[in-house]
Scaffold this active site. Structure first.
Site, mmCIF file in Angstrom:
data_model
loop_
_atom_site.group_PDB
_atom_site.id
_atom_site.type_symbol
_atom_site.label_atom_id
_atom_site.label_comp_id
_atom_site.label_asym_id
_atom_site.label_seq_id
_atom_site.Cartn_x
_atom_site.Cartn_y
_atom_site.Cartn_z
ATOM 1 N NE ARG A 153 -0.577 0.480 12.217
ATOM 2 C CZ ARG A 153 0.330 -0.317 11.682
ATOM 3 N NH1 ARG A 153 1.600 -0.200 12.033
ATOM 4 N NH2 ARG A 153 -0.023 -1.232 10.796
ATOM 5 C CG ASP A 157 -1.943 -1.137 1.160
ATOM 6 O OD1 ASP A 157 -2.146 -1.699 0.065
ATOM 7 O OD2 ASP A 157 -2.522 -1.467 2.206
ATOM 8 C CB SER A 184 -2.615 -7.430 4.998
ATOM 9 O OG SER A 184 -2.246 -6.241 5.678
ATOM 10 C CG ASP A 236 -3.718 0.003 11.593
ATOM 11 O OD1 ASP A 236 -3.816 -0.071 12.835
ATOM 12 O OD2 ASP A 236 -3.019 -0.777 10.922
#
Length: 420
Positions: free
Chosen positions: A98, A18, A179, A127
């Site tokens: 994060r 991504d 992922s 996220d």
């Protein structure tokens, strides 16, 4: 703000599928300078060649910063002390990474005079919330660009096709699409055939843990030492936070410990299936729980167990930099004052077995718990305690017995209150 108003953007960059295609997409659609930022949280070889790749795909600069120590000590350790586990299984490996990445991203944006930040999170996941709540907490004036909510790409197959079109090298393929998110605490696996919860994860999927059936035939013993709720040593040797966690990851992984296959409830409202490997963390959580059982009084322990799921929920939702989490931390820090001692674990084919625990602050006293003769606890005192503790039940039963035989008051006639 129009797209043309964005002159410089700092992208949270991992080098995965991504974020790799986001660099050329930002330049093509916003016409802006792109600065990539990658946080080293312990993802190992995934950082190899990352700066060169970012520059080659259009970034003007690439920050790569080692934040492992800060990650472990300021994000992982507080979560362990809270004993926070989301939905009883998930040890929050992606969730608390994060906020750290996003906070540093905002700081770099300030240093670079950037007017925007960007991330590669999808519009279906958690996220995006974790990143953007942190942006808001530290600089709500920054423009937030989330390409997955703007572009026409709707699948990983589309993303791979776009990467090929722009000559962006990626490792994902249309045949094997997973992922992954990896750091020193864990690795997560999503997507591909895992999206069907009936499918068993393939053996080759796992990277940190040995299959339990292939683990050693003899148990491995590990002793973890804690000081005020924080692991500080292994097998009698004091260790710094990062080496300690790396050691536990290795020994737990070799013994097939730390796998979780979970269908979880995302913040955005849908369910998702994730497969997680958290080998060292599984040992630390198990040991910490046992030490707390030894040193915390009943009421404090039970109340803390009520708050732990809420703490986990806050972390999972990305609400790290919030007054509530900070307030909970104040309570949790108080509970950890005497969480000091040693826990011995026996590791065997995917099982983490408690083999012993000790603390200088232990509230367990053999003279109180023994069935032999004692001088501290008089068993005859229990009769009065039970009478008082059970008094409400006794009164209720007596009243019900009285009602059943000779009701003192008849049922009121409510018909007089009925309307015509």
């Amino acid at each position: 703000m129009q797209k043309s108003d964005v002159k410089k953007v700092v992208l949270a960059y991992s080098g995965g599928l991504d974020t790799s295609i986001i660099i050329p997409w930002l330049k093509e659609n916003y016409g802006c300078e792109v600065i990539a930022f990658a946080a080293d949280l312990g993802q190992g070889e995934e950082l190899d060649g990352l700066e060169e790749k970012a520059i080659a795909t259009g970034a003007s600069k690439c920050y790569i910063e080692d934040l492992r120590k800060q990650f472990v000590e300021e994000y992982i350790w507080p979560t362990i002390k809270a004993r926070a586990v989301y939905e009883g299984s998930y040890l929050l490996g992606t969730s608390f990474a994060r906020p750290l990445i996003a906070k540093r991203q905002v700081e770099i944006a300030a240093a670079e005079n950037a007017d925007a930040v960007a991330h590669g999170c999808t519009g279906k996941g958690n996220d995006q919330v974790r990143f953007e709540l942190t942006y808001k907490a530290f600089n709500p004036k920054l423009r937030v660009i989330a390409p997955w909510r703007e572009w026409d790409i709707r699948s990983r197959e589309d993303a791979i096709a776009y990467a090929r079109e722009k000559n962006v090298p990626v490792t994902a393929t249309t045949e094997k699409i997973y992922s992954n998110d990896r750091n020193i605490w864990h690795i997560s696996h999503e997507g591909g055939d895992l999206e069907d919860p009936w499918n068993e994860p393939p053996k080759e999927l796992f990277r940190l843990t040995t299959a339990p059936e292939d683990a050693p035939d003899k148990p491995t013993c590990v002793e973890i030492e804690f000081r005020k709720g924080i692991p500080v040593g292994i097998n009698g040797e004091r260790m710094e936070s990062v080496p300690l966690l790396k050691f536990l990851n290795k020994v737990a992984g070799e013994n097939g410990i730390g796998r979780v296959d979970l269908v979880e409830n995302r913040l955005v409202g849908m369910k998702s299936r994730g497969v997680y490997e958290t080998p060292g963390g599984t040992l630390i959580y198990a040991a910490h729980k046992e030490l707390e059982s030894l040193v915390l009084d009943r009421e404090t322990l039970h109340f803390k167990e009520m708050l732990s799921p809420k703490y986990a929920e806050l972390v999972y939702y990305g609400a790290w930099f919030t007054p509530l989490r900070e307030a909970l931390d104040a309570f949790i820090e108080k509970t950890q004052e005497y969480v000091t001692g040693m826990v011995r674990l026996k590791l065997y084919k995917g099982n983490c077995i408690i083999a012993g625990r000790k603390s200088p602050y232990s509230l367990y006293r053999e003279e109180l718990a023994t069935f032999g003769k004692e001088d501290v606890y008089d068993q005859t005192d229990a009769k009065g305690f039970i009478n008082l503790f059970g008094l409400p039940l006794k009164v209720r039963a007596l009243v019900e017995m009285e009602w059943g035989k000779h009701p003192k008051y008849g049922e009121p006639d409510y018909s007089i209150f009925k309307r015509d």
